[in-house]
Design a protein around this motif. Structure first.
Motif, PDB file in Angstrom:
ATOM      1  N   SER A  65      37.229 -63.684   1.320  1.00  0.00           N
ATOM      2  CA  SER A  65      36.168 -64.434   2.194  1.00  0.00           C
ATOM      3  C   SER A  65      36.402 -63.895   3.703  1.00  0.00           C
ATOM      4  O   SER A  65      37.287 -64.177   4.138  1.00  0.00           O
ATOM      5  N   GLY A  66      35.501 -62.902   3.816  1.00  0.00           N
ATOM      6  CA  GLY A  66      35.561 -62.231   5.152  1.00  0.00           C
ATOM      7  C   GLY A  66      36.718 -61.503   5.665  1.00  0.00           C
ATOM      8  O   GLY A  66      37.207 -61.543   6.841  1.00  0.00           O
ATOM      9  N   GLY A  88      32.357 -67.309  12.673  1.00  0.00           N
ATOM     10  CA  GLY A  88      32.472 -66.045  12.181  1.00  0.00           C
ATOM     11  C   GLY A  88      32.839 -65.294  13.320  1.00  0.00           C
ATOM     12  O   GLY A  88      33.558 -65.091  14.240  1.00  0.00           O
ATOM     13  N   SER A  89      31.632 -64.238  13.575  1.00  0.00           N
ATOM     14  CA  SER A  89      31.925 -63.396  14.845  1.00  0.00           C
ATOM     15  C   SER A  89      31.040 -63.919  15.876  1.00  0.00           C
ATOM     16  O   SER A  89      30.997 -63.278  17.127  1.00  0.00           O
ATOM     17  N   GLN A 143      35.526 -72.866  14.379  1.00  0.00           N
ATOM     18  CA  GLN A 143      36.716 -73.196  14.998  1.00  0.00           C
ATOM     19  C   GLN A 143      36.141 -73.726  16.515  1.00  0.00           C
ATOM     20  O   GLN A 143      35.445 -73.212  17.132  1.00  0.00           O
ATOM     21  N   VAL A 144      36.479 -74.896  16.667  1.00  0.00           N
ATOM     22  CA  VAL A 144      35.873 -75.823  18.053  1.00  0.00           C
ATOM     23  C   VAL A 144      37.213 -75.784  18.877  1.00  0.00           C
ATOM     24  O   VAL A 144      38.108 -76.784  18.619  1.00  0.00           O
ATOM     25  N   ILE A 145      36.998 -75.427  20.164  1.00  0.00           N
ATOM     26  CA  ILE A 145      37.988 -75.658  21.255  1.00  0.00           C
ATOM     27  C   ILE A 145      37.426 -76.609  22.033  1.00  0.00           C
ATOM     28  O   ILE A 145      36.085 -76.231  22.864  1.00  0.00           O
TER      29      ILE A 145
END
Length: 184
Positions: free
Chosen positions: A4-5, A163-164, A117-119
């Protein structure tokens, strides 16, 4: 074998893939995912546990015993507990945060979700997380699982990585942009 990626390209990715395949094949994916969530929370909340996983000075046997005690106290499933023992025996406990992230991405892909991803500057409430997932689902067109972390230096707002792609609405970035603009 899934890829996966490019997750498998890294050491942590190979460990995460091995754990994922073991959990999937033994039909214990939800239990392993929940246990890894508990481990991540313990890493965030316990300086001692974080030091244990990061220190190269801890002997293999001592690390294995300490990890077994942590697994018992967190009531981890057997697969995750054995996996932590393998990491301790192979002196790879320092890879644990990256392994947990990669495992989460593999599990999300398995469920047909995209992981983000959450910061945030402060911990998000359940309602805020639900609203964020709904907005991301609208933007991306598929369900999104979120990996939450807190960085007080952001001051406010969020940084979301899918992702990117990166969406940075933090106050820290806005202030830095303003400062650069004023320098001219």
């Amino acid at each position: 074998m899934e890829n996966s990626g490019g997750i498998q390209a890294s050491l942590s990715g190979r460990y995460a893939t091995a754990l994922f395949e073991l959990a999937r094949d033994s039909k214990s994916l939800p239990q392993v995912e929940a246990s890894l969530g508990a481990v991540r929370q313990a890493l965030d909340e316990s300086a001692d546990f974080k030091a244990l996983t990061a220190s190269p000075l801890v002997a293999r046997g001592a690390a294995a015993r300490a990890v077994a005690a942590v697994a018992a106290s967190l009531k981890l499933d057997a697969t995750t507990a054995k996996f932590l023992g393998v990491l301790a025996d192979n002196r790879r406990l320092s890879q644990l945060p990256a392994i947990i992230r990669a495992f989460g991405q593999l599990a999300a892909a398995h469920r047909g979700e995209t992981s983000a991803q959450v910061i945030s500057a402060h911990p998000l409430t359940t309602d805020q997380v639900d609203a964020l997932k709904a907005q991301l689902r609208t933007r991306i067109g598929r369900d999104v699982s979120v990996d939450l972390s807190v960085d007080p230096s952001l001051l406010g707002g969020l940084v979301v990585k899918i992702g990117s792609q990166m969406i940075d609405s933090s106050i820290k970035t806005r202030l830095n942009s303003l400062a650069n603009a004023m320098k001219g």
